[in-house]
Motif scaffolding. Structure first.
Motif, PDB file in Angstrom:
ATOM      1  N   VAL A  19     -14.781  -9.121  -6.672  1.00 35.61           N
ATOM      2  CA  VAL A  19     -13.626 -10.054  -6.850  1.00 35.61           C
ATOM      3  C   VAL A  19     -13.750 -10.065  -8.464  1.00 35.61           C
ATOM      4  O   VAL A  19     -12.568 -10.384  -8.814  1.00 35.61           O
ATOM      5  CB  VAL A  19     -13.464 -10.885  -5.842  1.00 35.61           C
ATOM      6  CG1 VAL A  19     -12.447 -12.108  -6.241  1.00 35.61           C
ATOM      7  CG2 VAL A  19     -13.258 -10.444  -4.351  1.00 35.61           C
ATOM      8  N   ALA A  20     -14.770 -10.777  -8.920  1.00 36.50           N
ATOM      9  CA  ALA A  20     -14.626 -11.290 -10.288  1.00 36.50           C
ATOM     10  C   ALA A  20     -14.540 -10.197 -11.068  1.00 36.50           C
ATOM     11  O   ALA A  20     -13.639 -10.372 -11.931  1.00 36.50           O
ATOM     12  CB  ALA A  20     -16.080 -11.732 -10.520  1.00 36.50           C
ATOM     13  N   TRP A 123     -16.310 -20.668  -2.681  1.00 39.73           N
ATOM     14  CA  TRP A 123     -17.196 -20.020  -1.772  1.00 39.73           C
ATOM     15  C   TRP A 123     -16.567 -18.850  -1.001  1.00 39.73           C
ATOM     16  O   TRP A 123     -15.643 -18.965  -0.571  1.00 39.73           O
ATOM     17  CB  TRP A 123     -17.803 -20.929  -0.711  1.00 39.73           C
ATOM     18  CG  TRP A 123     -18.792 -20.222   0.132  1.00 39.73           C
ATOM     19  CD1 TRP A 123     -18.782 -19.497   1.320  1.00 39.73           C
ATOM     20  CD2 TRP A 123     -20.181 -20.481  -0.208  1.00 39.73           C
ATOM     21  NE1 TRP A 123     -19.848 -19.236   2.033  1.00 39.73           N
ATOM     22  CE2 TRP A 123     -20.887 -19.699   1.023  1.00 39.73           C
ATOM     23  CE3 TRP A 123     -21.176 -21.250  -0.807  1.00 39.73           C
ATOM     24  CZ2 TRP A 123     -22.423 -19.850   1.586  1.00 39.73           C
ATOM     25  CZ3 TRP A 123     -22.419 -21.154  -0.740  1.00 39.73           C
ATOM     26  CH2 TRP A 123     -23.017 -20.421   0.279  1.00 39.73           C
ATOM     27  N   MET A 124     -17.169 -17.763  -1.261  1.00 42.03           N
ATOM     28  CA  MET A 124     -16.809 -16.402  -0.717  1.00 42.03           C
ATOM     29  C   MET A 124     -17.171 -16.290   0.770  1.00 42.03           C
ATOM     30  O   MET A 124     -18.597 -16.019   0.911  1.00 42.03           O
ATOM     31  CB  MET A 124     -17.182 -14.951  -1.538  1.00 42.03           C
ATOM     32  CG  MET A 124     -16.535 -13.714  -1.013  1.00 42.03           C
ATOM     33  SD  MET A 124     -14.786 -13.682  -1.288  1.00 42.03           S
ATOM     34  CE  MET A 124     -14.787 -13.485  -3.142  1.00 42.03           C
ATOM     35  N   THR A 174     -13.550 -11.388   4.030  1.00 42.02           N
ATOM     36  CA  THR A 174     -13.203 -10.207   5.113  1.00 42.02           C
ATOM     37  C   THR A 174     -11.967  -9.577   4.653  1.00 42.02           C
ATOM     38  O   THR A 174     -11.796  -8.495   5.104  1.00 42.02           O
ATOM     39  CB  THR A 174     -13.441 -10.649   6.345  1.00 42.02           C
ATOM     40  OG1 THR A 174     -12.283 -11.356   6.603  1.00 42.02           O
ATOM     41  CG2 THR A 174     -14.710 -11.211   6.716  1.00 42.02           C
ATOM     42  N   ARG A 175     -11.213 -10.242   3.647  1.00 44.65           N
ATOM     43  CA  ARG A 175      -9.864  -9.751   3.532  1.00 44.65           C
ATOM     44  C   ARG A 175     -10.089  -8.509   2.402  1.00 44.65           C
ATOM     45  O   ARG A 175     -10.996  -8.368   1.581  1.00 44.65           O
ATOM     46  CB  ARG A 175      -8.798 -10.719   2.952  1.00 44.65           C
ATOM     47  CG  ARG A 175      -8.755 -11.663   4.025  1.00 44.65           C
ATOM     48  CD  ARG A 175      -7.873 -12.913   3.688  1.00 44.65           C
ATOM     49  NE  ARG A 175      -6.434 -12.597   3.695  1.00 44.65           N
ATOM     50  CZ  ARG A 175      -5.452 -13.330   3.357  1.00 44.65           C
ATOM     51  NH1 ARG A 175      -5.808 -14.546   3.399  1.00 44.65           N
ATOM     52  NH2 ARG A 175      -4.311 -12.969   3.470  1.00 44.65           N
ATOM     53  N   ARG A 176      -8.991  -7.787   1.943  1.00 41.83           N
ATOM     54  CA  ARG A 176      -9.004  -6.800   1.098  1.00 41.83           C
ATOM     55  C   ARG A 176      -9.084  -7.622  -0.331  1.00 41.83           C
ATOM     56  O   ARG A 176      -8.438  -8.732  -0.604  1.00 41.83           O
ATOM     57  CB  ARG A 176      -7.601  -5.850   0.851  1.00 41.83           C
ATOM     58  CG  ARG A 176      -7.837  -5.030   2.131  1.00 41.83           C
ATOM     59  CD  ARG A 176      -6.572  -4.471   2.086  1.00 41.83           C
ATOM     60  NE  ARG A 176      -6.782  -3.346   3.588  1.00 41.83           N
ATOM     61  CZ  ARG A 176      -5.818  -2.350   3.783  1.00 41.83           C
ATOM     62  NH1 ARG A 176      -4.727  -2.265   3.018  1.00 41.83           N
ATOM     63  NH2 ARG A 176      -5.858  -1.773   4.925  1.00 41.83           N
ATOM     64  N   VAL A 177      -9.530  -6.888  -1.459  1.00 44.70           N
ATOM     65  CA  VAL A 177      -9.862  -7.497  -2.638  1.00 44.70           C
ATOM     66  C   VAL A 177      -8.531  -8.031  -3.411  1.00 44.70           C
ATOM     67  O   VAL A 177      -8.355  -9.298  -3.824  1.00 44.70           O
ATOM     68  CB  VAL A 177     -10.505  -6.637  -3.683  1.00 44.70           C
ATOM     69  CG1 VAL A 177      -9.551  -5.156  -4.073  1.00 44.70           C
ATOM     70  CG2 VAL A 177     -11.118  -7.408  -4.970  1.00 44.70           C
ATOM     71  N   HIS A 178      -7.629  -7.430  -3.306  1.00 47.05           N
ATOM     72  CA  HIS A 178      -6.064  -7.745  -3.928  1.00 47.05           C
ATOM     73  C   HIS A 178      -5.462  -8.981  -2.826  1.00 47.05           C
ATOM     74  O   HIS A 178      -4.867  -9.604  -3.663  1.00 47.05           O
ATOM     75  CB  HIS A 178      -4.934  -6.835  -4.074  1.00 47.05           C
ATOM     76  CG  HIS A 178      -4.394  -6.351  -2.701  1.00 47.05           C
ATOM     77  ND1 HIS A 178      -5.143  -5.317  -1.811  1.00 47.05           N
ATOM     78  CD2 HIS A 178      -3.289  -6.492  -2.013  1.00 47.05           C
ATOM     79  CE1 HIS A 178      -4.434  -5.058  -0.613  1.00 47.05           C
ATOM     80  NE2 HIS A 178      -3.275  -6.032  -0.803  1.00 47.05           N
ATOM     81  N   VAL A 183      -5.039 -15.215  -2.938  1.00 48.59           N
ATOM     82  CA  VAL A 183      -5.581 -16.453  -2.426  1.00 48.59           C
ATOM     83  C   VAL A 183      -6.034 -17.289  -3.582  1.00 48.59           C
ATOM     84  O   VAL A 183      -5.911 -18.344  -3.737  1.00 48.59           O
ATOM     85  CB  VAL A 183      -6.519 -16.292  -1.241  1.00 48.59           C
ATOM     86  CG1 VAL A 183      -7.120 -17.586  -0.732  1.00 48.59           C
ATOM     87  CG2 VAL A 183      -5.802 -15.769  -0.013  1.00 48.59           C
ATOM     88  N   MET A 184      -7.126 -16.619  -4.341  1.00 47.00           N
ATOM     89  CA  MET A 184      -7.404 -17.388  -5.456  1.00 47.00           C
ATOM     90  C   MET A 184      -6.630 -17.786  -6.590  1.00 47.00           C
ATOM     91  O   MET A 184      -6.762 -19.139  -6.836  1.00 47.00           O
ATOM     92  CB  MET A 184      -8.634 -16.361  -6.113  1.00 47.00           C
ATOM     93  CG  MET A 184      -9.901 -16.200  -5.073  1.00 47.00           C
ATOM     94  SD  MET A 184     -11.111 -15.228  -5.994  1.00 47.00           S
ATOM     95  CE  MET A 184     -11.699 -16.427  -7.284  1.00 47.00           C
TER      96      MET A 184
END
Length: 200
Positions: A19-20, A123-124, A174-178, A183-184
């Motif tokens: 994600v980063a 927190w992931m 648990t979701r897809r990266v995009h 969300v972030m």
């Protein structure tokens, strides 16, 4: 330019680095993994005569803290280049800040000084079994189940799990990266306010 620090912690295999790097590629942010600050194998704490990589003492926390304090002023910093295949530092590199620095790592929140430098702590959140499966799929040739079950997992439960309470937000890993990135972005919007006040 004084950068915003966004911390991203969670289990190994939770997807923090993925994600980063995805957000870095989107622009406006740069990712910094605290894994660069691991100690060389011969300096690392040992258990049963083998290196114990899952303790706060396995990282150069003082050096990490000092580097982040300097980075927070907007200055370039020098960080280690750590090669995991041989478990040691192999050089140094310049790290240049951007408006947002995404700082990620398993033990990011175990040091109070470092926690307090974060403008936003995330927190992931993934179940341990999901993180374990991802870790095995990512590094099947390096994965040591005996080490994980006897050494890593008890340390994670003792040192990492309690730091989850310091996160401002839990992100469903648990979701897809995009989807996670969206969300972030929403969390950042709510935290920093209008577009004019947002760091990206």
């Amino acid at each position: 330019m004084i950068p915003y620090f966004i911390g991203l912690a969670g289990y190994s295999g939770a997807g923090k680095s993925t994600v980063a790097m995805y957000l870095q590629e989107m622009g406006g942010a740069v990712a910094l993994a605290i894994d660069h600050f691991y100690k060389d194998e011969d300096e690392c704490p040992r258990l049963d005569n083998r290196p114990h990589w899952d303790l706060p003492e396995s990282l150069h926390m003082d050096e990490l803290y000092e580097a982040l304090v300097e980075l927070k002023t907007g200055e370039d910093i020098e960080i280690p280049v750590y090669e995991k295949k041989i478990n040691r530092e192999v050089g140094r590199q310049i790290f240049r800040p951007r408006p947002v620095v995404l700082i990620e790592g398993l033990m990011l929140y175990t040091d109070e000084r470092i926690r307090e430098l974060m403008d936003l702590r995330l927190w992931m959140d993934v179940p341990k079994d999901v993180a374990l499966a991802r870790k095995w799929q990512r590094e099947p040739e390096r994965f040591d189940r005996d080490y994980y079950e006897r050494i890593a997992l008890p340390a994670i439960e003792r040192y990492v799990d309690p730091t989850k309470v310091y996160a401002h937000y839990l992100i469903d890993g648990t979701r897809r990266v995009h989807e996670i990135a969206c969300v972030m972005d929403e969390v950042i919007r709510r935290t920093f306010g209008s577009n004019e006040n947002r760091p990206w």
